[in-house]
Design a protein around this motif. Structure first.
Motif, PDB file in Angstrom:
ATOM      1  N   CYS A 258     -24.201 -13.949 -93.044  1.00 19.88           N
ATOM      2  CA  CYS A 258     -23.910 -15.010 -94.010  1.00 19.88           C
ATOM      3  C   CYS A 258     -23.283 -16.165 -93.264  1.00 19.88           C
ATOM      4  O   CYS A 258     -23.380 -16.259 -92.042  1.00 19.88           O
ATOM      5  N   ARG A 259     -22.670 -17.064 -94.010  1.00 17.38           N
ATOM      6  CA  ARG A 259     -22.114 -18.269 -93.385  1.00 17.38           C
ATOM      7  C   ARG A 259     -20.643 -18.447 -93.732  1.00 17.38           C
ATOM      8  O   ARG A 259     -20.188 -19.556 -93.939  1.00 17.38           O
ATOM      9  N   GLY A 260     -19.942 -17.337 -93.790  1.00 16.06           N
ATOM     10  CA  GLY A 260     -18.522 -17.441 -94.108  1.00 16.06           C
ATOM     11  C   GLY A 260     -18.281 -17.261 -95.586  1.00 16.06           C
ATOM     12  O   GLY A 260     -19.101 -17.655 -96.414  1.00 16.06           O
ATOM     13  N   GLY A 272     -27.028 -24.185 -92.878  1.00 19.09           N
ATOM     14  CA  GLY A 272     -28.207 -24.208 -92.023  1.00 19.09           C
ATOM     15  C   GLY A 272     -29.121 -23.053 -92.371  1.00 19.09           C
ATOM     16  O   GLY A 272     -28.658 -21.990 -92.770  1.00 19.09           O
ATOM     17  N   ALA A 273     -30.422 -23.277 -92.232  1.00 14.87           N
ATOM     18  CA  ALA A 273     -31.404 -22.242 -92.575  1.00 14.87           C
ATOM     19  C   ALA A 273     -31.404 -21.149 -91.508  1.00 14.87           C
ATOM     20  O   ALA A 273     -30.826 -21.314 -90.433  1.00 14.87           O
ATOM     21  N   TYR A 274     -32.081 -20.050 -91.808  1.00 17.05           N
ATOM     22  CA  TYR A 274     -32.114 -18.925 -90.881  1.00 17.05           C
ATOM     23  C   TYR A 274     -33.145 -19.102 -89.756  1.00 17.05           C
ATOM     24  O   TYR A 274     -33.256 -18.233 -88.888  1.00 17.05           O
ATOM     25  N   ALA A 298     -28.249 -22.093 -97.244  1.00 13.32           N
ATOM     26  CA  ALA A 298     -29.043 -21.193 -96.396  1.00 13.32           C
ATOM     27  C   ALA A 298     -30.510 -21.589 -96.287  1.00 13.32           C
ATOM     28  O   ALA A 298     -31.293 -20.908 -95.630  1.00 13.32           O
ATOM     29  N   GLY A 299     -30.898 -22.679 -96.930  1.00 10.63           N
ATOM     30  CA  GLY A 299     -32.284 -23.136 -96.813  1.00 10.63           C
ATOM     31  C   GLY A 299     -33.252 -22.295 -97.636  1.00 10.63           C
ATOM     32  O   GLY A 299     -32.860 -21.619 -98.581  1.00 10.63           O
ATOM     33  N   SER A 300     -34.503 -22.329 -97.216  1.00  2.62           N
ATOM     34  CA  SER A 300     -35.580 -21.754 -98.027  1.00  2.62           C
ATOM     35  C   SER A 300     -35.969 -20.354 -97.557  1.00  2.62           C
ATOM     36  O   SER A 300     -35.859 -20.015 -96.379  1.00  2.62           O
ATOM     37  N   VAL A 301     -36.450 -19.542 -98.505  1.00  4.51           N
ATOM     38  CA  VAL A 301     -36.907 -18.191 -98.149  1.00  4.51           C
ATOM     39  C   VAL A 301     -38.225 -18.231 -97.375  1.00  4.51           C
ATOM     40  O   VAL A 301     -38.647 -17.207 -96.830  1.00  4.51           O
ATOM     41  N   GLU A 302     -38.860 -19.418 -97.311  1.00  2.00           N
ATOM     42  CA  GLU A 302     -40.164 -19.507 -96.643  1.00  2.00           C
ATOM     43  C   GLU A 302     -40.101 -19.009 -95.191  1.00  2.00           C
ATOM     44  O   GLU A 302     -41.046 -18.432 -94.698  1.00  2.00           O
TER      45      GLU A 302
END
Ligand SMILES: [Zn+2]
Length: 388
Positions: A258-260, A272-274, A298-302
């Motif tokens: 995660c991001r905190g 930021g995305a993964y 977290a951006g898009s699941v794409e």
């Protein structure tokens, strides 16, 4: 063998602690309450946490991390050679104290409330890390159980503070070997006891992916030890987790990134995305990636379409830090988007992160947490109708 319905609802780990439990935890830490006196209070809290999850419709339950101070510091109670230090105490040992202090303030981190385990001697497992927790939940429920363990990279990075650890471990790689042995032994013990799912928490991987070697670090550990390039660090993380899980069968393994989760202020948390992590996730031999997708950060699941086809996703579909309850439509919509890249049986529903990662800093009330879990269940039911 454990079974569960399609789109199983689960948690990332922690739930908020009751005032009575928090009070007992503080007294225990201050040496005013013995482990034996703390046990019935924690047992009662676990009982409530499990009942709450069952009533909300959670399929794979946890103990809400009610025994723990936070998701990784608790290991000091089970391992020799490690000491718990608050971030305030650690300030005396970090290389650039002023910068670290500024960072804590900017990130909205309470230095007194968050404690970090630090290696001060040879790391030896005195007793299992979480087997007792597992047995405590198993006594309360017949549902499958998830246990979260700190990831090997997080532990190695956070525990190795040069000025305190270098005598026993000249490098963080040397410490990594002992951390791998510690976690692998625990994974096998949990598997043998009947645990369904072990999730390794690696919350700092995003920070590593986005920050260059000299960029600003998150408080959690990056400021505490030296860091190589992101590529080297991430490869180190892949190597460590693979050595922990390699060839272990009969239990589901996952990795949570995660991001905190230390503040309700979205702007101070990492974003930021993964994307940069996908090549590393692809090489990790865990079956499931537990990722946050409830907020825009977290951006898009794409990007998950680029993962190997056998990787399952624990899809974060509610924000543990907000008071607003997500709608069933929102959750179903997220799952529909992911269904373009994964099969229905590969998608699990969970919040983005724990509701009480740090005991002293729950990010929500038990009431809101319960409501959010209930909506996850309602969304799962809609999806089950659609894909049965
Ligand atoms: Zn998390």
């Amino acid at each position: 063998m454990h079974t569960w319905p399609l789109f199983p609802v689960t948690v990332v780990g922690s739930l908020p602690r009751s005032p009575a439990l928090l009070n007992a935890l503080r007294r225990k830490q201050a040496g005013r309450l013995s482990a034996a006196e703390f046990a019935p209070i924690a047992t009662q809290a676990v009982q409530e946490a499990v009942a709450l999850q069952e009533q909300a419709g959670v399929d794979i339950v946890s103990d809400g991390e009610q025994w723990r101070d936070n998701f990784y510091s608790f290991i000091v109670e089970h391992v020799d050679g490690v000491r718990l230090m608050s971030l305030a105490e650690l300030l005396d040992y970090v290389e650039n104290k002023a910068a670290f202090e500024r960072l804590l303030n900017a990130l909205d981190v309470p230095a007194f409330a968050i404690k970090n385990p630090v290696v001060i001697g040879p790391v030896r497992r005195r007793e299992p890390l979480a087997l007792g927790e597992y047995q405590g939940v198993a006594a309360q429920t017949t549902r499958p159980i998830k246990i979260a363990l700190p990831g090997p990279y997080l532990l190695t990075r956070s525990m190795w503070v040069k000025r305190l650890s270098a005598e026993d471990y000249p490098t963080k790689e040397a410490l990594g070997n002992d951390v791998v042995a510690l976690l692998r032994a625990e994974l096998l013990a949990l598997r043998d006891a009947g645990c369904a799912f072990v999730q390794f928490d690696e919350p700092v991987l995003t920070e590593v992916a986005f920050a260059g070697p000299h960029a600003t670090h998150t408080f959690m550990c990056a400021a505490l030890s030296e860091k190589s390039s992101p590529e080297e660090e991430l490869s180190f993380a892949v190597d460590l987790i693979n050595r922990v899980v390699q060839g272990v069968e009969g239990i589901k393994t996952g990795l949570h990134v995660c991001r905190g989760n230390w503040s309700r202020q979205e702007s101070v948390l990492l974003q930021g995305a993964y994307d940069p992590l996908i090549p590393y996730f692809s090489r990790m031999q865990v079956q499931q990636l537990v990722l946050e997708y409830a907020t825009e950060r977290a951006g898009s699941v794409e990007v998950l379409g680029d993962l190997p086809p056998d990787k399952e996703i624990g899809l974060g579909v509610c924000n543990p830090r907000s008071a607003d309850i997500e709608s069933v439509e929102f959750i179903v919509g997220k799952v529909h988007a992911l269904l373009r890249h994964r099969q229905p049986e590969q998608i699990y529903l969970n919040p983005d992160c724990g509701f009480g990662t740090f005991a002293e800093r729950p990010v929500n009330s038990m009431e809101v947490a319960t409501q959010k879990l209930r909506v996850l269940y309602q969304a799962a039911e809609v999806l089950r109708q659609e894909y049965r």
